[in-house]
Design a protein around this motif. Structure first.
Motif, mmCIF file in Angstrom:
data_model
loop_
_atom_site.group_PDB
_atom_site.id
_atom_site.type_symbol
_atom_site.label_atom_id
_atom_site.label_comp_id
_atom_site.label_asym_id
_atom_site.label_seq_id
_atom_site.Cartn_x
_atom_site.Cartn_y
_atom_site.Cartn_z
ATOM 1 N N ARG A 88 4.038 1.309 -9.459
ATOM 2 C CA ARG A 88 2.689 1.117 -9.991
ATOM 3 C C ARG A 88 1.842 0.284 -9.022
ATOM 4 O O ARG A 88 0.664 0.564 -8.794
ATOM 5 N N LYS A 89 2.446 -0.757 -8.450
ATOM 6 C CA LYS A 89 1.749 -1.616 -7.483
ATOM 7 C C LYS A 89 1.341 -0.801 -6.257
ATOM 8 O O LYS A 89 0.228 -0.958 -5.749
ATOM 9 N N VAL A 90 2.213 0.076 -5.776
ATOM 10 C CA VAL A 90 1.897 0.910 -4.613
ATOM 11 C C VAL A 90 0.712 1.814 -4.938
ATOM 12 O O VAL A 90 -0.235 1.910 -4.150
ATOM 13 N N TYR A 91 0.747 2.476 -6.091
ATOM 14 C CA TYR A 91 -0.382 3.322 -6.497
ATOM 15 C C TYR A 91 -1.678 2.510 -6.581
ATOM 16 O O TYR A 91 -2.736 2.958 -6.134
ATOM 17 N N ASP A 92 -1.608 1.306 -7.160
ATOM 18 C CA ASP A 92 -2.792 0.454 -7.276
ATOM 19 C C ASP A 92 -3.338 0.065 -5.904
ATOM 20 O O ASP A 92 -4.547 0.070 -5.677
ATOM 21 N N LEU A 93 -2.441 -0.287 -4.996
ATOM 22 C CA LEU A 93 -2.863 -0.672 -3.640
ATOM 23 C C LEU A 93 -3.518 0.493 -2.916
ATOM 24 O O LEU A 93 -4.554 0.327 -2.267
ATOM 25 N N ILE A 94 -2.925 1.667 -3.025
ATOM 26 C CA ILE A 94 -3.488 2.848 -2.373
ATOM 27 C C ILE A 94 -4.896 3.104 -2.893
ATOM 28 O O ILE A 94 -5.833 3.315 -2.111
ATOM 29 N N LYS A 95 -5.055 3.056 -4.193
ATOM 30 C CA LYS A 95 -6.367 3.293 -4.793
ATOM 31 C C LYS A 95 -7.374 2.245 -4.322
ATOM 32 O O LYS A 95 -8.507 2.570 -3.966
ATOM 33 N N THR A 153 -0.339 6.021 5.164
ATOM 34 C CA THR A 153 -1.167 6.997 5.882
ATOM 35 C C THR A 153 -0.358 7.772 6.918
ATOM 36 O O THR A 153 -0.569 8.967 7.105
ATOM 37 N N SER A 154 0.593 7.103 7.556
ATOM 38 C CA SER A 154 1.451 7.795 8.532
ATOM 39 C C SER A 154 2.298 8.867 7.858
ATOM 40 O O SER A 154 2.429 9.987 8.372
ATOM 41 N N LEU A 155 2.869 8.534 6.715
ATOM 42 C CA LEU A 155 3.712 9.491 5.996
ATOM 43 C C LEU A 155 2.896 10.652 5.436
ATOM 44 O O LEU A 155 3.371 11.797 5.424
ATOM 45 N N ILE A 156 1.673 10.381 5.005
ATOM 46 C CA ILE A 156 0.781 11.452 4.534
ATOM 47 C C ILE A 156 0.499 12.413 5.686
ATOM 48 O O ILE A 156 0.544 13.633 5.523
ATOM 49 N N TYR A 172 7.150 10.897 -3.220
ATOM 50 C CA TYR A 172 8.224 10.424 -2.345
ATOM 51 C C TYR A 172 7.778 9.182 -1.590
ATOM 52 O O TYR A 172 8.521 8.201 -1.491
ATOM 53 N N ILE A 173 6.561 9.212 -1.054
ATOM 54 C CA ILE A 173 6.048 8.080 -0.276
ATOM 55 C C ILE A 173 5.997 6.826 -1.129
ATOM 56 O O ILE A 173 6.418 5.747 -0.699
ATOM 57 N N VAL A 174 5.488 6.965 -2.344
ATOM 58 C CA VAL A 174 5.364 5.811 -3.230
ATOM 59 C C VAL A 174 6.733 5.217 -3.539
ATOM 60 O O VAL A 174 6.919 3.999 -3.485
ATOM 61 N N ALA A 175 7.696 6.048 -3.848
ATOM 62 C CA ALA A 175 9.050 5.555 -4.131
ATOM 63 C C ALA A 175 9.641 4.862 -2.904
ATOM 64 O O ALA A 175 10.246 3.787 -3.013
#
Length: 80
Positions: free
Chosen positions: A62-69, A37-40, A48-51
């Protein structure tokens, strides 16, 4: 203190968390989402944030995307 004592003491809270769709193991990723959220807010691009977070927290993208969702989703309405 024994495990069973902690479970008995927190049984109601654990039931409510479970019925709300919250996974106990997600607690370790609260800082990851806070960083997201800070980077957004700073205007960084999601890819970039996910990487960056995948590397920082040693998880897959994939785990980062899943957690965000999951963290952005509403709790189950019957539980609240």
């Amino acid at each position: 203190m024994k495990v069973i004592e902690v479970l008995k003491f927190n049984r109601e809270l654990l039931r409510k968390l479970k019925s709300a769709g919250i996974r106990l193991e997600d607690e370790e990723y609260v800082d990851l989402y806070t960083d997201y959220t800070s980077l957004i807010e700073q205007g960084e691009k999601v890819s970039y944030i996910v990487a960056h977070l995948a590397s920082k927290y040693s998880v897959s993208e994939r785990k980062v995307y899943d957690l965000i969702k999951r963290f952005q989703s509403d709790c189950k309405t019957l539980a609240v």
